[in-house]
Design an enzyme around this catalytic site. Sequence first.
Site, short mmCIF file in Angstrom:
data_model
loop_
_atom_site.label_atom_id
_atom_site.label_comp_id
_atom_site.label_asym_id
_atom_site.label_seq_id
_atom_site.Cartn_x
_atom_site.Cartn_y
_atom_site.Cartn_z
N ALA A 91 -29.74 13.99 -17.16
CA ALA A 91 -29.31 14.01 -18.57
C ALA A 91 -28.25 12.93 -18.80
O ALA A 91 -28.28 12.21 -19.80
CB ALA A 91 -28.76 15.38 -18.95
N ASP A 132 -28.78 20.52 -20.97
CA ASP A 132 -28.14 19.43 -20.22
C ASP A 132 -27.87 18.23 -21.14
O ASP A 132 -26.77 17.66 -21.12
CB ASP A 132 -29.05 18.97 -19.07
CG ASP A 132 -29.18 20.01 -17.97
OD1 ASP A 132 -28.75 21.15 -18.17
OD2 ASP A 132 -29.73 19.68 -16.90
C1 MEV Z 1 -31.08 22.82 -15.49
O1 MEV Z 1 -29.80 22.23 -15.50
C2 MEV Z 1 -31.12 24.03 -16.39
C3 MEV Z 1 -32.47 24.75 -16.46
O2 MEV Z 1 -32.28 25.88 -17.32
C4 MEV Z 1 -33.56 23.86 -17.01
C5 MEV Z 1 -33.34 23.50 -18.47
O3 MEV Z 1 -32.72 24.25 -19.21
O4 MEV Z 1 -33.88 22.45 -18.88
C6 MEV Z 1 -32.91 25.27 -15.11
#
Ligand code: MEV
Length: 309
Positions: A91, A132
């Site tokens: 991100a 993110d």
């Molecule tokens: C990743 O940092 C967080 C997850 O919930 C995936 C997402 O929300 O895109 C695992």
Amino acid sequence: MKANYSAPGKVILFGEHAVVYGEPAIAVAVDKRTTCKVVQAEEETTVNGYPIDKDYHSYILEALRCVDIDSPLKIVTKSDVPSGAGMGSSAAVTVATLASLHHISGDLKEERLAREAFNVEWTVQGSASPIDTSTSTHGNAVMLSKDKEEDFLWSISREGKEWNIHHRDIPEMQMVIGDTGVHARTGPLVDKVRRFYMNNNFAKEIIEEIGNIVIEGSKALAGENLERVGELMDRNHELLTILGVSHPKLERLVKGARKYSYGAKLTGAGGGGSMVAVTDDPEKVARVIKRRGGTPYIIDTTGEGVSEN
Ligand code: MEV
């Protein structure tokens, strides 16, 4: 013509994985950043000196598709967000790159950036939530929820789900991240949880319970009740473990850190990656994490969002 922007990594305090199904989540920007410098080039577009490549630079390539720039570019990225560690490195590179590209094309706005960064992540990673990318764009702390609440920033929808993104102020609290060193890719972990979710009502109940924990966590943060924040983090971790996204090394770090913390849990996609602890004694927690084979980062959470360098 040149541009140079940076964007922060993040740590999810509550709600990862459940947020993909529209449940709420809370994340905090951290003081680890990715920088992206862009200048016009003569012949071909390069990233860190190499011709741009769909396997190595997938996020940057997808970001380039969002802008209308014809000339070749020299793109240079630098990051102190560890990759594959649950700290939002993809991100951060996406947001910093889009910011620099939009600066060049003369059109930069936080909401648009967050929306496009989410599209990039969705395209590259498969199913995702905007947590993110919105945290990396806005900085500070961010809460995603089903309804619009106070300090609403923007909303993002996809496949029948709507995420309302809000600014949040969180109390001053000390956090330590422990990186297991086990690199885990987010896409396959999200897929793993999805298979469980599609075939099992128990998994749906767990996702819902995580959603309730986030709501309680939000109240505990607003009331500066760190004991309660810690308890809820611990429970959130147990639920993520049942969903199958923990890892023996995460368990070792979480158990060690809890001795000196209000609470500790895995953060991000899991399967390795990192855990986070909230504590009054970050040095002690960092030492335990190190003794148990992890890499500790004592983090400052006054994280600024995307900004020009
Ligand atoms: C990743 O940092 C967080 C997850 O919930 C995936 C997402 O929300 O895109 C695992």
